[in-house]
Motif scaffolding. Structure first.
Motif, mmCIF file in Angstrom:
data_model
loop_
_atom_site.group_PDB
_atom_site.id
_atom_site.type_symbol
_atom_site.label_atom_id
_atom_site.label_comp_id
_atom_site.label_asym_id
_atom_site.label_seq_id
_atom_site.Cartn_x
_atom_site.Cartn_y
_atom_site.Cartn_z
ATOM 1 N N PHE A 120 0.847 -1.188 0.000
ATOM 2 C CA PHE A 120 0.000 0.000 0.000
ATOM 3 C C PHE A 120 0.892 1.251 0.000
ATOM 4 O O PHE A 120 1.747 1.401 0.871
ATOM 5 C CB PHE A 120 -0.915 0.015 1.224
ATOM 6 C CG PHE A 120 -2.026 -1.004 1.156
ATOM 7 C CD1 PHE A 120 -3.295 -0.637 0.760
ATOM 8 C CD2 PHE A 120 -1.789 -2.329 1.490
ATOM 9 C CE1 PHE A 120 -4.316 -1.567 0.695
ATOM 10 C CE2 PHE A 120 -2.796 -3.270 1.428
ATOM 11 C CZ PHE A 120 -4.069 -2.891 1.025
ATOM 12 N N LYS A 121 0.687 2.111 -0.966
ATOM 13 C CA LYS A 121 1.527 3.308 -1.129
ATOM 14 C C LYS A 121 0.711 4.573 -0.865
ATOM 15 O O LYS A 121 -0.513 4.598 -1.047
ATOM 16 C CB LYS A 121 2.098 3.365 -2.550
ATOM 17 C CG LYS A 121 2.785 2.081 -3.008
ATOM 18 C CD LYS A 121 3.983 1.725 -2.152
ATOM 19 C CE LYS A 121 4.649 0.458 -2.664
ATOM 20 N NZ LYS A 121 5.796 0.046 -1.805
ATOM 21 N N ASP A 122 1.416 5.646 -0.446
ATOM 22 C CA ASP A 122 0.756 6.945 -0.261
ATOM 23 C C ASP A 122 0.231 7.444 -1.605
ATOM 24 O O ASP A 122 0.890 7.305 -2.639
ATOM 25 C CB ASP A 122 1.737 7.969 0.318
ATOM 26 C CG ASP A 122 2.135 7.644 1.756
ATOM 27 O OD1 ASP A 122 1.295 7.082 2.486
ATOM 28 O OD2 ASP A 122 3.278 7.953 2.139
ATOM 29 N N LEU B 183 -2.272 -0.680 9.836
ATOM 30 C CA LEU B 183 -2.157 0.716 9.413
ATOM 31 C C LEU B 183 -2.910 1.610 10.387
ATOM 32 O O LEU B 183 -4.063 1.331 10.725
ATOM 33 C CB LEU B 183 -2.719 0.885 7.994
ATOM 34 C CG LEU B 183 -1.958 0.187 6.867
ATOM 35 C CD1 LEU B 183 -2.736 0.311 5.559
ATOM 36 C CD2 LEU B 183 -0.564 0.777 6.710
ATOM 37 N N LYS C 27 -1.237 11.134 6.809
ATOM 38 C CA LYS C 27 -0.311 10.007 6.691
ATOM 39 C C LYS C 27 -0.830 8.789 7.446
ATOM 40 O O LYS C 27 -1.111 8.851 8.640
ATOM 41 C CB LYS C 27 1.081 10.388 7.232
ATOM 42 C CG LYS C 27 1.812 11.415 6.387
ATOM 43 C CD LYS C 27 2.169 10.856 5.017
ATOM 44 C CE LYS C 27 2.927 11.876 4.178
ATOM 45 N NZ LYS C 27 3.224 11.366 2.824
ATOM 46 N N GLU D 168 0.447 4.989 8.447
ATOM 47 C CA GLU D 168 1.681 4.187 8.509
ATOM 48 C C GLU D 168 1.445 2.920 9.298
ATOM 49 O O GLU D 168 0.565 2.852 10.167
ATOM 50 C CB GLU D 168 2.818 5.002 9.141
ATOM 51 C CG GLU D 168 3.352 6.107 8.246
ATOM 52 C CD GLU D 168 4.634 6.715 8.793
ATOM 53 O OE1 GLU D 168 5.112 6.227 9.850
ATOM 54 O OE2 GLU D 168 5.154 7.645 8.168
ATOM 55 N N LYS E 80 -4.151 5.474 1.516
ATOM 56 C CA LYS E 80 -3.149 4.692 0.791
ATOM 57 C C LYS E 80 -3.848 3.903 -0.314
ATOM 58 O O LYS E 80 -5.059 3.641 -0.243
ATOM 59 C CB LYS E 80 -2.407 3.737 1.722
ATOM 60 C CG LYS E 80 -1.319 4.397 2.570
ATOM 61 C CD LYS E 80 -0.563 3.376 3.383
ATOM 62 C CE LYS E 80 0.599 4.001 4.149
ATOM 63 N NZ LYS E 80 1.696 4.430 3.265
ATOM 64 N N THR F 247 -7.263 13.866 1.939
ATOM 65 C CA THR F 247 -6.425 12.657 1.832
ATOM 66 C C THR F 247 -4.928 12.933 2.004
ATOM 67 O O THR F 247 -4.109 12.079 1.717
ATOM 68 C CB THR F 247 -6.634 11.985 0.464
ATOM 69 O OG1 THR F 247 -6.227 12.893 -0.573
ATOM 70 C CG2 THR F 247 -8.087 11.600 0.258
#
Length: 338
Positions: free
Chosen positions: A220-222, A248, A240, A242, A267, A237
């Motif tokens: 899962f990417k930003d 998450l 962050k 993490e 993400k 959105t």
């Protein structure tokens, strides 16, 4: 080292001692030629002849017992397996040729004799076989080369024997397939119907993603800055999310824009293609463990799992929503197409 001889499942050397074995160097070659009008001959063809193996022995038993016993042990009327202990990886398909000759010793305590075996093929056969597969491709056994353009596979087998042989080929489908085509230097074979005889494609369930192999959710990417929430653009959105300990979590809620009311992060992960190379299943299911906990009455929040198309348009999604700013009421919600 004691030489042992086995024929048709019987160990002959339990009843005799080997004096000599004549195996020669392969079968003879018959040549067909035609005399020329002038000197010499023209070669027409050749063929390998059958071969013989001659075993000279001395019996342990008296001549009468030896004659009956060895005759019985070698009396197979069909080809049988003949082997020698000094050639552990070789077998001959043989039959006894003629009578067993015996020469009686004057003491009658033993006799010398000869057994002749005929090998109609003229060749020995290997007991062991070599396997060529994807793991050892490119080595001494040969190569397997897939053609990504047309889906075919080229196989080159190194025959390390002295005569032509036929490979045994094991075929395994990695997906539904109604046809196999095998093309060789001297012929071809087709199995099944190249047009898929039953005309039916059977669906198969596949797992596209499992966090068990991605425990930190690194797939899962930003999202890129400015990417809107596909379910509601009012949700910011740029915060962050993490991985922390077991999942998450929201690390930084971010800020809201002029037309937004709730800050948060998002993400994204692109689901991989299935085994047929297709992206985007018509029927699918999704399990996520969503843990929501309000620290006090009146706190609000939203957790979502959304699925979108290639243009980031919402297909479907679900989540937990708490908009109660006084009490502790929350709800599970589903969204379809917005």
């Amino acid at each position: 080292m004691t030489l042992t001889v086995n024929f048709a499942g019987n160990e002959l050397t339990k009843h005799m001692r080997i004096i000599d074995v004549k195996r020669n160097l392969g079968a003879g070659i018959d040549i067909v030629s035609q005399k020329r009008a002038g000197n010499g001959e023209d070669f027409i063809s050749s063929r390998k002849d059958s071969s013989k193996i001659v075993v000279d022995f001395r019996t342990f038993d008296d001549i009468t017992a030896a004659r009956r016993l060895l005759a019985a042990l070698t009396s197979s009327e069909t080809l049988a397996e003949l082997s020698f202990s000094d050639e552990p990886n070789v077998r001959y398909r043989a039959i006894r040729d003629g009578e067993i000759t015996l020469t009686e010793n004057k003491s009658k305590l033993f006799s010398d004799g000869t057994i002749t075996f005929k090998i109609p093929s003229g060749a020995a056969e290997s007991v062991t076989s070599n396997v060529l597969n994807a793991t050892n491709s490119g080595g001494e056994n040969g190569t397997i080369t897939p053609n990504k353009t047309n889906g075919s596979i080229e196989i080159k087998v190194n025959n390390k024997g002295t005569l032509p042989t036929f490979p045994k080929i094991k075929l395994t489908n990695v997906s539904e397939n109604g046809y196999f085509g095998i093309v060789g230097v001297k012929g071809l074979i087709g199995l099944g119907n190249i047009n898929e005889a039953d005309g039916v494609t059977n669906p198969m369930s596949e797992q596209l993603y499992d966090s068990a192999s991605d425990t930190s959710f690194s797939d899962f990417k930003d999202v890129a800055t400015g990417t809107p929430n596909p379910q509601n653009k009012w949700l910011a959105t740029n915060g962050k999310l993490e991985f922390q300990t077991d999942g998450l979590r929201l690390k930084d809620k971010g800020t809201v824009g002029s037309n937004q009311g709730v800050a948060g992060g998002m993400k994204v992960m692109t689901l991989p293609a299935d085994s047929n190379g297709h992206v985007g299943a018509v029927n699918f299911y999704s399990y996520f463990n969503i843990f929501a906990w309000a620290g006090a009455f009146g706190q609000t929040g939203l957790l979502q799992v959304l699925f979108t198309d290639a243009n980031n348009k919402l297909v479907a999604g679900y989540g937990v929503s708490k908009g109660d700013m006084v009490g502790n009421k929350a709800s599970m919600k589903c969204w379809v197409g917005g």
